[in-house]
Design an enzyme around this catalytic site. Structure first.
Site, PDB file in Angstrom:
ATOM      1  N   ALA A 246     -53.281 -84.950  24.403  1.00  0.00           N
ATOM      2  CA  ALA A 246     -53.233 -85.378  25.407  1.00  0.00           C
ATOM      3  C   ALA A 246     -53.961 -86.611  25.838  1.00  0.00           C
ATOM      4  CB  ALA A 246     -53.529 -84.498  26.696  1.00  0.00           C
ATOM      5  N   CYS A 365     -64.560 -90.397  20.607  1.00  0.00           N
ATOM      6  CA  CYS A 365     -65.234 -91.494  21.325  1.00  0.00           C
ATOM      7  C   CYS A 365     -66.460 -91.424  21.683  1.00  0.00           C
ATOM      8  CB  CYS A 365     -64.185 -91.623  22.719  1.00  0.00           C
ATOM      9  SG  CYS A 365     -64.057 -90.239  23.770  1.00  0.00           S
TER      10      CYS A 365
END
Length: 412
Positions: A246, A365
Site C-alpha cells: 500500500a 524510507c
C-alpha cells in the site's frame, strides 16, 4: 481565514495526534485558490517543522499555557521569524482569531505575549553545539546524536536542514499510457525530475487535481521512491511478490516496468489499504496485479509458491521523510527499536519465498542504519547464500527528495 484553518489543523494534531496530511487535505477545499492553499500549507508545516525552536523561544515569555493558546502563539512566532508578514498584521489577525475561538481574555493574553515576544531575537548561547543544532533545526537531541554518529557532522547538518525545506510536488509518469516526453509536451506545468527517469515535478498546484492524474498518465510518487522498483527491475513475464504494497505506487511501477506481463502478487495487512492499491491499479490501467490482505510476517507458512523477484518495502521509522511528515521526528525514540524485529521477520519470509537464482530488494524510507545496513548485515549473516548486488542510500538534500535506503540481493 488562512490562520484559522491552519490553527484548527494544528490544534487537532497537538490535542489528538491526528494525521497531519489527512487533516490538511480535508481542509483544502476545491473552492480555495492556489495562493490560499499554499499559505495554509506553509503555516501548518512550517510551524510543526520548527516547533522545538518556537517552543524554546515561547518559554521565555510564558511558562504554562493551554494547548489552544499555545497553538496560536506558535503560529505567530513562526510567521514572525520565518514569513515576510508585518508584525502588526500577525498580531491583528491572531488576536481576532483568539477572540473568536476563545474569547476576549484569551485575545488580550495573545496580544500581550506576541507583542513582547516580537521584541526579542532567538538566542541559543550557553547551549552545547548539539543542543544548538537540535533547536535550530527543531530535531530532538537524540535524533541529532544518532545522525551524527552514523553520518558525521557535516552530513547531519545537511540532512537536518533539508528536513525543514518545502517538499517538491513529485510524480511518476505511467509509461503504460504515455512517455515522459509526451507528458511534458502535453502540460507545461510538468517538468523533468531531478533523479528518476520516470520522474516529473509539478508546478501547477495539486497533481491529484490534474486530468493527467485522473486519466492515469501520472501518479504521485517521490523520486527516491521511484528508484526502488527500478533497482529490482523484474523481467517481463516473471512472477513477482510485493510484500508491503500500500498504496501501490511501487507495485504499479513494477507492473509498468514489466509492460503488464507476468504476474504480481501484492499484500498489505489492512483491507482498507488493499482498497487503495486496487484504486491505483484501476486508475493506472494495470492488468497483471492480484491484491491480497494478509500478514506478510506469516506468508512463508501460508503460500505454496516461490517468486522470481520480491520487493520488501518494509515498515520503518520514517526518518527519511521528515520534510513531508514532520510529526515523525517528535515520536518517541523507542518506536525505532521496536520495528527492527518486525523488519527481520519480514526478511525471513522473503528469503523462503524467493526462488534460487531469484532477486529481491529490501527498502525503507528511513536513514537509520540499524534498520538499513545493519539489518541487511544481520540478514546476510543468517543466510550466506544471499549476496548483495547493490546498496544505495539517497539523502534528502541530494535531490530535494525523500531519504531512502534500498538494497538489491540475489539468492545463489
Amino acid at each position: 481565514m488562512e490562520q484559522e484553518i491552519a490553527y484548527n489543523i494544528l490544534l487537532a494534531y497537538f490535542k489528538e495526534g491526528s494525521y497531519l496530511n489527512i487533516t490538511l487535505n480535508k481542509a483544502l477545499t476545491p473552492d480555495m485558490d492556489r495562493h490560499m492553499k499554499n499559505r495554509i500549507t506553509r503555516i501548518v508545516y512550517g510551524t510543526l517543522q520548527n516547533a522545538l525552536l518556537l517552543e524554546y523561544q515561547l518559554k521565555k515569555f510564558v511558562k504554562k499555557v493551554k494547548v489552544s493558546e499555545k497553538t496560536i502563539l506558535l503560529i505567530g512566532l513562526y510567521e514572525h521569524y520565518f514569513m515576510d508578514i508585518p508584525d502588526y498584521a500577525i498580531v491583528d489577525e491572531l488576536v481576532n482569531l483568539a477572540k473568536k475561538v476563545k474569547g476576549i481574555r484569551t485575545a488580550s493574553f495573545i496580544n500581550a505575549v506576541l507583542r513582547n515576544a516580537f521584541q526579542s531575537e532567538i538566542n541559543l548561547e550557553g547551549l552545547s553545539e548539539d543542543e544548538q543544532l537540535a533547536l535550530r533545526t527543531s530535531h530532538p537531541l537524540w535524533l541529532v546524536k544518532v545522525f551524527k554518529k552514523q553520518y558525521g557532522e557535516m552530513e547531519t547538518i545537511k540532512i537536518l536542514e533539508a528536513d525543514n525545506q518545502v517538499p517538491l510536488r513529485s510524480g511518476r509518469v505511467n509509461t503504460l499510457v504515455i512517455s515522459r516526453k509526451e507528458l511534458l509536451e502535453e502540460d507545461e506545468h510538468f517538468q523533468k525530475g531531478n533523479l528518476s527517469e520516470d520522474g516529473v515535478l509539478y508546478e501547477g498546484g495539486n497533481i491529484a487535481a490534474t486530468d493527467a492524474f485522473k486519466k492515469g498518465k501520472v501518479t504521485i510518487q517521490d523520486e527516491s521512491s521511484q528508484m526502488v522498483a527500478r533497482l529490482l527491475n523484474p523481467d517481463e513475464g516473471s512472477e513477482v511478490l510485493d510484500m508491503c504494497g500500500a498504496p501501490g505506487s511501487k507495485t504499479t511501477h513494477l507492473a509498468a516496468l514489466m509492460h503488464n506481463t507476468g504476474h504480481i502478487d501484492v499484500y498489505d495487512l489492512y483491507r482498507h489499504k488493499e482498497k487503495l492499491i486496487q484504486d491505483n491499479i484501476k486508475r493506472l490501467h494495470v492488468t497483471n496485479i492480484t491484491t491480497h490482505t494478509a500478514d506478510s510476517t506469516t506468508l512463508k507458512d501460508t503460500l505454496d509458491k516461490q517468486y522470481d523477484a520480491i520487493l520488501l518495502d518494509g515498515p520503518c521509522s520514517g526518518l527519511g521523510v521528515l520534510a513531508r511528515k514532520p510529526e515523525i521526528k517528535y515520536h518517541d525514540s523507542s518506536a525505532m527499536d521496536e520495528i527492527i524485529p518486525l523488519q527481520a521477520k519480514l526478511l525471513e519470509n522473503a528469503y523462503y519465498l524467493l526462488k534460487n537464482g531469484g532477486k529481491m530488494v529490501y527498502s525503507t524510507c528511513t536513514l537509520n542504519k540499524k534498520e538499513n545496513e545493519k539489518q541487511i548485515e544481520n540478514f546476510i549473516h543468517r543466510h550466506p547464500d544471499m549476496e548483495v548486488l547493490e546498496e544505495r542510500t539517497i539523502l534528502p538534500y541530494q535531490y530535494h527528495s525523500d531519504g531512502f535506503y534500498m538494497c538489491l540481493m540475489r539468492k545463489r
